[in-house]
Design an enzyme around this catalytic site. Structure first.
Site, PDB file in Angstrom:
ATOM      1  N   LYS A  11       0.848  -1.215   0.000  1.00  0.00           N
ATOM      2  CA  LYS A  11       0.000   0.000   0.000  1.00  0.00           C
ATOM      3  C   LYS A  11       0.874   1.253   0.000  1.00  0.00           C
ATOM      4  O   LYS A  11       1.960   1.239  -0.585  1.00  0.00           O
ATOM      5  CB  LYS A  11      -0.986  -0.045   1.170  1.00  0.00           C
ATOM      6  CG  LYS A  11      -1.769  -1.363   1.188  1.00  0.00           C
ATOM      7  CD  LYS A  11      -2.981  -1.350   2.076  1.00  0.00           C
ATOM      8  CE  LYS A  11      -3.685  -2.697   1.976  1.00  0.00           C
ATOM      9  NZ  LYS A  11      -4.931  -2.749   2.731  1.00  0.00           N
ATOM     10  N   HIS A  94      -8.309  -2.849  -6.392  1.00  0.00           N
ATOM     11  CA  HIS A  94      -8.330  -2.985  -4.928  1.00  0.00           C
ATOM     12  C   HIS A  94      -9.462  -2.128  -4.353  1.00  0.00           C
ATOM     13  O   HIS A  94      -9.756  -1.044  -4.860  1.00  0.00           O
ATOM     14  CB  HIS A  94      -6.984  -2.558  -4.339  1.00  0.00           C
ATOM     15  CG  HIS A  94      -6.851  -2.910  -2.896  1.00  0.00           C
ATOM     16  ND1 HIS A  94      -7.410  -2.140  -1.893  1.00  0.00           N
ATOM     17  CD2 HIS A  94      -6.272  -3.970  -2.286  1.00  0.00           C
ATOM     18  CE1 HIS A  94      -7.155  -2.724  -0.729  1.00  0.00           C
ATOM     19  NE2 HIS A  94      -6.473  -3.824  -0.935  1.00  0.00           N
ATOM     20  N   GLU A  96      -9.608  -0.240  -1.908  1.00  0.00           N
ATOM     21  CA  GLU A  96      -9.227   1.141  -1.538  1.00  0.00           C
ATOM     22  C   GLU A  96      -9.219   2.035  -2.767  1.00  0.00           C
ATOM     23  O   GLU A  96      -9.527   3.238  -2.685  1.00  0.00           O
ATOM     24  CB  GLU A  96      -7.862   1.124  -0.833  1.00  0.00           C
ATOM     25  CG  GLU A  96      -8.002   0.567   0.584  1.00  0.00           C
ATOM     26  CD  GLU A  96      -6.779  -0.148   1.116  1.00  0.00           C
ATOM     27  OE1 GLU A  96      -5.679   0.012   0.562  1.00  0.00           O
ATOM     28  OE2 GLU A  96      -6.933  -0.893   2.107  1.00  0.00           O
ATOM     29  N   GLU A 166     -11.510 -10.207  -1.407  1.00  0.00           N
ATOM     30  CA  GLU A 166     -11.198  -9.460  -0.189  1.00  0.00           C
ATOM     31  C   GLU A 166     -12.471  -8.801   0.347  1.00  0.00           C
ATOM     32  O   GLU A 166     -12.867  -7.731  -0.122  1.00  0.00           O
ATOM     33  CB  GLU A 166     -10.178  -8.357  -0.499  1.00  0.00           C
ATOM     34  CG  GLU A 166      -8.882  -8.873  -1.076  1.00  0.00           C
ATOM     35  CD  GLU A 166      -7.756  -7.860  -0.878  1.00  0.00           C
ATOM     36  OE1 GLU A 166      -6.824  -8.181  -0.126  1.00  0.00           O
ATOM     37  OE2 GLU A 166      -7.823  -6.751  -1.437  1.00  0.00           O
ATOM     38  N   SER A 212      -6.893  -9.163   6.581  1.00  0.00           N
ATOM     39  CA  SER A 212      -6.388  -9.544   7.906  1.00  0.00           C
ATOM     40  C   SER A 212      -5.831 -10.960   7.953  1.00  0.00           C
ATOM     41  O   SER A 212      -5.934 -11.639   8.968  1.00  0.00           O
ATOM     42  CB  SER A 212      -7.466  -9.343   8.980  1.00  0.00           C
ATOM     43  OG  SER A 212      -7.828  -7.974   9.060  1.00  0.00           O
TER      44      SER A 212
HETATM   45  P1  PGA Z   1      -4.809  -6.455   5.266  1.00  0.00           P
HETATM   46  O1  PGA Z   1      -4.985  -5.916   3.754  1.00  0.00           O
HETATM   47  O2  PGA Z   1      -4.038  -7.739   5.176  1.00  0.00           O
HETATM   48  O3  PGA Z   1      -4.044  -5.377   5.976  1.00  0.00           O
HETATM   49  O4  PGA Z   1      -6.181  -6.655   5.811  1.00  0.00           O
HETATM   50  C1  PGA Z   1      -5.242  -6.787   2.686  1.00  0.00           C
HETATM   51  C2  PGA Z   1      -5.372  -5.981   1.418  1.00  0.00           C
HETATM   52  O5  PGA Z   1      -5.955  -4.895   1.446  1.00  0.00           O
HETATM   53  O6  PGA Z   1      -4.866  -6.395   0.341  1.00  0.00           O
END
Ligand code: PGA
Length: 248
Positions: A11, A94, A96, A166, A212
């Site tokens: 990220k 993704h 985000e 995800e 996570s």
């Molecule tokens: P995380 O993120 O393992 O911190 O939950 C996973 C991702 O967004 O690819």
């Protein structure tokens, strides 16, 4: 048998020094495995990380790309730029990017096509929000995302993709999906892919879980028949936790 794939999505973390150190740490501790291991640092650190890992089997990926080949698109990064710094993978869609940067199923589709033109392997992210899960809309949402992302792709192209499921409520929250919850959606995605692109393609495609994932929950997730790896955020920022997942 599908080869597993574990990718670290760094990220918007690491400056150049931190990125090189993290890559060196991972390289030093990595003993090799049956798994594809991919590091996805920020754009500014791609080349430096490439230099660190180029004599290993660890692969490089970017976190996004733009679907034009080049030109007056201030701030954007093309597929050709990514291959020129050693990328073999690129994360597309993704949550985000969907949430904060206006990514849509249409833009995801264009990016996938451009990545494939350049022989980059897209890691295509899908997943539902908590409200959608609570309203029993998980399958509807994921199906819409998959159909939109894969529009116009033939089975040969679909076979080249990696899908990352995800659930948005599990990303960065410490609230991991249960193995059964994740398996159900992975199974659903594979069934949908079989309808769209045929059984053989669906059987071969790798579907990662993300949200996570940590060394202590990875093994039971990865033991599920349709979970072929992980897309790791937080736990990918330390060599021992990232490799703890790879070794799970
Ligand atoms: P995380 O993120 O393992 O911190 O939950 C996973 C991702 O967004 O690819």
């Amino acid at each position: 048998m599908r080869k597993r794939i574990v990718a670290g999505n760094w990220k918007m973390n690491t400056n150049i020094e931190q990125a090189v150190k993290l890559a060196l740490d991972i390289k030093a501790q990595y003993k090799g495995s049956e798994v594809d291991v991919v590091l996805c640092p920020p754009f500014t650190n791609l080349y430096a990380v490439h230099r660190v890992i180029q004599d290993t089997t660890i692969k490089l990926g970017a976190q996004d790309l733009y679907w034009k080949d080049g030109g007056a698109y201030t701030g954007q990064i093309s597929a050709g730029m990514l291959t020129s710094v050693g990328c073999q993978f690129v994360i597309i869609g993704h949550s985000e990017r969907r949430q904060f940067f206006g990514e849509t199923d249409e833009s995801v589709n264009k990016k996938i096509k451009k990545a494939l033109d350049y022989h980059l392997t897209p890691i295509v992210c899908v997943g539902e929000w908590l409200e959608q899960r609570e309203a029993n809309e998980t399958e509807t949402v994921v199906a819409r995302q998959i159909r939109g992302a894969l529009a116009g792709l033939d089975a040969d192209d679909v076979a080249k993709l990696v899908i990352a499921y995800e659930p948005v409520w599990a990303i960065g929250t410490g609230k991991v999906a249960t193995p059964a919850q994740a398996q159900d959606v992975h199974r659903f995605i594979r069934t949908l892919l079989a309808e769209m692109s045929g059984e053989a393609t669906a059987d071969g495609i790798r579907i990662q879980y993300g949200g996570s994932m940590k060394p202590d929950n990875a093994a039971e997730l990865l033991a599920q028949p349709d979970i072929d790896g992980g897309l790791i955020g937080g736990a990918s920022l330390k060599a021992d936790s990232f490799l703890g997942i790879v070794n799970a």
